[in-house]
Design an enzyme around this catalytic site. Structure first.
Site, PDB file in Angstrom:
ATOM      1  N   ASP A   1       0.841  -1.200   0.000  1.00 42.50           N
ATOM      2  CA  ASP A   1       0.000   0.000   0.000  1.00 42.50           C
ATOM      3  C   ASP A   1       0.877   1.252   0.000  1.00 42.50           C
ATOM      4  O   ASP A   1       1.675   1.451   0.916  1.00 42.50           O
ATOM      5  CB  ASP A   1      -0.872  -0.009   1.268  1.00 42.50           C
ATOM      6  CG  ASP A   1      -1.829   1.166   1.307  1.00 42.50           C
ATOM      7  OD1 ASP A   1      -2.965   1.010   0.828  1.00 42.50           O
ATOM      8  OD2 ASP A   1      -1.434   2.242   1.802  1.00 42.50           O
TER       9      ASP A   1
ATOM     10  N   TYR B   1       2.620   9.964  -0.082  1.00 38.95           N
ATOM     11  CA  TYR B   1       3.712   9.436   0.745  1.00 38.95           C
ATOM     12  C   TYR B   1       5.072   9.802   0.140  1.00 38.95           C
ATOM     13  O   TYR B   1       6.091   9.687   0.817  1.00 38.95           O
ATOM     14  CB  TYR B   1       3.642   7.910   0.896  1.00 38.95           C
ATOM     15  CG  TYR B   1       2.378   7.355   1.512  1.00 38.95           C
ATOM     16  CD1 TYR B   1       1.440   8.179   2.130  1.00 38.95           C
ATOM     17  CD2 TYR B   1       2.127   5.989   1.486  1.00 38.95           C
ATOM     18  CE1 TYR B   1       0.283   7.650   2.679  1.00 38.95           C
ATOM     19  CE2 TYR B   1       0.976   5.452   2.038  1.00 38.95           C
ATOM     20  CZ  TYR B   1       0.053   6.295   2.628  1.00 38.95           C
ATOM     21  OH  TYR B   1      -1.089   5.765   3.170  1.00 38.95           O
TER      22      TYR B   1
ATOM     23  N   LYS C   1      -2.882   6.048  -4.218  1.00 35.68           N
ATOM     24  CA  LYS C   1      -3.995   6.967  -3.902  1.00 35.68           C
ATOM     25  C   LYS C   1      -3.804   8.318  -4.582  1.00 35.68           C
ATOM     26  O   LYS C   1      -2.667   8.785  -4.730  1.00 35.68           O
ATOM     27  CB  LYS C   1      -4.077   7.188  -2.379  1.00 35.68           C
ATOM     28  CG  LYS C   1      -3.987   5.893  -1.593  1.00 35.68           C
ATOM     29  CD  LYS C   1      -4.186   6.050  -0.105  1.00 35.68           C
ATOM     30  CE  LYS C   1      -3.884   4.738   0.596  1.00 35.68           C
ATOM     31  NZ  LYS C   1      -2.463   4.488   0.853  1.00 35.68           N
TER      32      LYS C   1
ATOM     33  N   HIS D   1      -7.663   9.843  -1.722  1.00 39.07           N
ATOM     34  CA  HIS D   1      -6.958   9.808  -0.439  1.00 39.07           C
ATOM     35  C   HIS D   1      -7.648  10.603   0.666  1.00 39.07           C
ATOM     36  O   HIS D   1      -7.612  10.235   1.839  1.00 39.07           O
ATOM     37  CB  HIS D   1      -5.533  10.341  -0.647  1.00 39.07           C
ATOM     38  CG  HIS D   1      -4.553   9.913   0.389  1.00 39.07           C
ATOM     39  ND1 HIS D   1      -3.210   9.808   0.142  1.00 39.07           N
ATOM     40  CD2 HIS D   1      -4.700   9.544   1.684  1.00 39.07           C
ATOM     41  CE1 HIS D   1      -2.594   9.398   1.240  1.00 39.07           C
ATOM     42  NE2 HIS D   1      -3.475   9.238   2.183  1.00 39.07           N
TER      43      HIS D   1
ATOM     44  N   SER E   1     -10.469   6.823   0.948  1.00 40.77           N
ATOM     45  CA  SER E   1      -9.698   6.736   2.186  1.00 40.77           C
ATOM     46  C   SER E   1     -10.012   7.957   3.043  1.00 40.77           C
ATOM     47  O   SER E   1     -10.182   9.068   2.509  1.00 40.77           O
ATOM     48  CB  SER E   1      -8.203   6.694   1.847  1.00 40.77           C
ATOM     49  OG  SER E   1      -7.444   6.550   3.027  1.00 40.77           O
TER      50      SER E   1
ATOM     51  N   LEU F   1      -1.263  -0.313  14.358  1.00 41.75           N
ATOM     52  CA  LEU F   1      -0.523  -0.327  15.630  1.00 41.75           C
ATOM     53  C   LEU F   1      -0.643   1.032  16.318  1.00 41.75           C
ATOM     54  O   LEU F   1       0.132   1.350  17.230  1.00 41.75           O
ATOM     55  CB  LEU F   1       0.949  -0.672  15.384  1.00 41.75           C
ATOM     56  CG  LEU F   1       1.215  -1.842  14.424  1.00 41.75           C
ATOM     57  CD1 LEU F   1       2.714  -2.057  14.222  1.00 41.75           C
ATOM     58  CD2 LEU F   1       0.574  -3.125  14.942  1.00 41.75           C
TER      59      LEU F   1
ATOM     60  N   LYS G   1       2.844  -1.009   9.101  1.00 42.13           N
ATOM     61  CA  LYS G   1       4.023  -0.409   8.465  1.00 42.13           C
ATOM     62  C   LYS G   1       5.241  -0.682   9.325  1.00 42.13           C
ATOM     63  O   LYS G   1       5.192  -0.568  10.557  1.00 42.13           O
ATOM     64  CB  LYS G   1       3.806   1.101   8.330  1.00 42.13           C
ATOM     65  CG  LYS G   1       5.028   1.873   7.886  1.00 42.13           C
ATOM     66  CD  LYS G   1       5.728   2.587   9.043  1.00 42.13           C
ATOM     67  CE  LYS G   1       6.991   3.299   8.582  1.00 42.13           C
ATOM     68  NZ  LYS G   1       7.784   3.848   9.697  1.00 42.13           N
TER      69      LYS G   1
ATOM     70  N   GLU H   1       9.040  -9.258   9.435  1.00 43.92           N
ATOM     71  CA  GLU H   1       8.935 -10.723   9.569  1.00 43.92           C
ATOM     72  C   GLU H   1       7.919 -11.100  10.653  1.00 43.92           C
ATOM     73  O   GLU H   1       7.073 -11.958  10.448  1.00 43.92           O
ATOM     74  CB  GLU H   1      10.298 -11.322   9.958  1.00 43.92           C
ATOM     75  CG  GLU H   1      11.281 -11.426   8.798  1.00 43.92           C
ATOM     76  CD  GLU H   1      10.891 -12.516   7.799  1.00 43.92           C
ATOM     77  OE1 GLU H   1      10.132 -13.425   8.174  1.00 43.92           O
ATOM     78  OE2 GLU H   1      11.346 -12.428   6.641  1.00 43.92           O
TER      79      GLU H   1
HETATM   80  P1  A2P Z   1       9.516   1.150  12.266  1.00 47.68           P
HETATM   81  O1  A2P Z   1       8.878   1.664  11.003  1.00 47.68           O
HETATM   82  O2  A2P Z   1      10.630   2.006  12.769  1.00 47.68           O
HETATM   83  O3  A2P Z   1       9.929  -0.292  12.098  1.00 47.68           O
HETATM   84  P2  A2P Z   1       1.422   1.663  12.199  1.00 47.68           P
HETATM   85  O4  A2P Z   1       1.472   0.504  11.278  1.00 47.68           O
HETATM   86  O5  A2P Z   1       0.295   1.626  13.175  1.00 47.68           O
HETATM   87  O6  A2P Z   1       1.461   2.994  11.470  1.00 47.68           O
HETATM   88  O7  A2P Z   1       2.718   1.621  13.131  1.00 47.68           O
HETATM   89  C1  A2P Z   1       3.978   1.815  12.589  1.00 47.68           C
HETATM   90  C2  A2P Z   1       4.966   2.071  13.685  1.00 47.68           C
HETATM   91  O8  A2P Z   1       5.106   0.909  14.517  1.00 47.68           O
HETATM   92  C3  A2P Z   1       6.332   2.387  13.159  1.00 47.68           C
HETATM   93  O9  A2P Z   1       6.917   3.319  14.034  1.00 47.68           O
HETATM   94  C4  A2P Z   1       7.052   1.034  13.232  1.00 47.68           C
HETATM   95  O10 A2P Z   1       8.436   1.191  13.432  1.00 47.68           O
HETATM   96  C5  A2P Z   1       6.460   0.439  14.481  1.00 47.68           C
HETATM   97  N1  A2P Z   1       6.399  -1.032  14.388  1.00 47.68           N
HETATM   98  C6  A2P Z   1       5.921  -1.783  13.377  1.00 47.68           C
HETATM   99  N2  A2P Z   1       5.955  -3.085  13.701  1.00 47.68           N
HETATM  100  C7  A2P Z   1       6.478  -3.178  14.925  1.00 47.68           C
HETATM  101  C8  A2P Z   1       6.766  -4.271  15.804  1.00 47.68           C
HETATM  102  N3  A2P Z   1       6.507  -5.512  15.449  1.00 47.68           N
HETATM  103  N4  A2P Z   1       7.323  -3.971  17.010  1.00 47.68           N
HETATM  104  C9  A2P Z   1       7.582  -2.696  17.370  1.00 47.68           C
HETATM  105  N5  A2P Z   1       7.330  -1.628  16.599  1.00 47.68           N
HETATM  106  C10 A2P Z   1       6.773  -1.861  15.382  1.00 47.68           C
END
Ligand code: A2P
Length: 297
Positions: A52, A57, A82, A116, A153, A204, A244, A252
């Protein structure tokens, strides 16, 4: 809760019968250049097949390059981009916006194309006709076979209601900021009732939920990490999460969400977090203009 999917490449079916992989790899806030390139490269190596991105971006070129270099067959990929505000002041410019995006991506077509942002500040007094014109362009791109699905979006209920007054084709997707801290219960119900798949960006909470002590307890209980709990929550709700990351180890681990299930009590704990996260950005108040300075002129 059980879900039908048990791997990254399992799919949801959109309202036009197109199959879309249940987890997408998010690239918002992945900087153009090495960062976005490596992130997408690692994601494709890890088996993600749904990527995506967005004109706004500013990383479509790097995303496209990583796709090209991966050697993954185009038909095995699902790519979303988008249409950004500055290129949708009229129908023709919306078409141009799409053309510019696929050129930067180095692709002949995309799988999903989204408007978007529903109410750009600069067009505030006529967002209804603006969205109608952009949507007409989206429909043209779709009918021309340049995208396999179209959607929106950050749209609220009123934006979709208004769009449907002139739309010939209903949106297939609404991609919104969504996670247990901001559950958008009315909007996701609206999407579902209109046969629109809800995609969750920032599943997240842009990272803000990762230190939540209640979520840590849940993660310990299942022997996983908090990010995996949050991604799994999205899937169990029937949403399509777009986590992301720019770190290979997170890319992974974020895909390993098919070997555990949340139970009733877990869902109660997660549901109680509503309102505690960073909240969605109100499309009326914001424009994201500041985070995409290269698009300001
Ligand atoms: P980074 O990009 O430095 O790896 P969202 O998907 O909600 O936007 O969140 C993205 C944020 O969460 C980014 O700051 C990313 O860090 C961090 N992030 C993504 N996966 C993990 C993970 N498994 N553990 C800790 N932080 C994570």
């Amino acid at each position: 809760m059980e879900i039908k999917a048990n791997k990254l490449t399992d799919t949801y079916t959109l309202n036009n019968n197109v199959q879309i992989p249940v987890i997408g790899f998010g690239t918002w806030q992945s900087a153009d250049g090495e960062e976005a390139y490596n992130a997408v490269k690692w994601a494709l190596e890890a088996g993600y097949r749904h990527i995506d991105t967005a004109a706004a971006y500013g990383n479509e070129e790097s995303v496209g390059q990583a796709i090209k270099d991966s050697g993954v067959k185009r038909e095995d990929l699902f790519v979303t981009t988008k249409l950004w505000n500055y290129q949708r002041d009229n129908y023709e410019n919306s078409l141009r916006g799409f053309h510019d995006s696929i050129t930067r991506l180095g692709l002949d077509y995309v799988d999903l194309y989204l408007i978007h942002w529903p109410e750009p500040i600069e067009y505030r007094d006529h967002w209804q006709s603006l969205n109608a014109d952009s949507w007409r362009a989206m429909e043209k791109i779709y009918k021309d076979g340049k995208t396999r699905a179209i959607g929106v979006s950050n749209f609220r209920e009123k934006h979709i209601d208004e769009l449907m007054k002139t739309a010939e084709i209903a949106p297939m997707v609404n991609q919104i900021f969504l996670n247990p801290g901001d559950q958008e219960k009315d909007l996701v119900t609206y999407n579902k009732n209109h046969n629109i798949l809800t995609e969750a960006y920032s599943p997240l909470g842009t990272g803000n939920l990762l230190d939540n002590p209640e979520l840590k307890k849940l993660a310990d209980k299942h022997g996983v990490d908090v990010a995996q709990i949050l991604i799994r929550w999205n899937l169990e709700k029937g949403y399509l999460p777009l986590p992301k990351s720019t770190h290979q180890k997170y890319i992974e681990s974020n895909k390993k969400v098919f070997s555990f299930q949340l139970d009733y009590d877990d869902h109660k704990t997660l549901d109680a977090l509503d309102g505690q996260g960073k909240q969605h950005t109100d499309p009326y108040e914001h424009n994201f203009q500041k985070v995409v300075p290269f698009l300001n002129n």
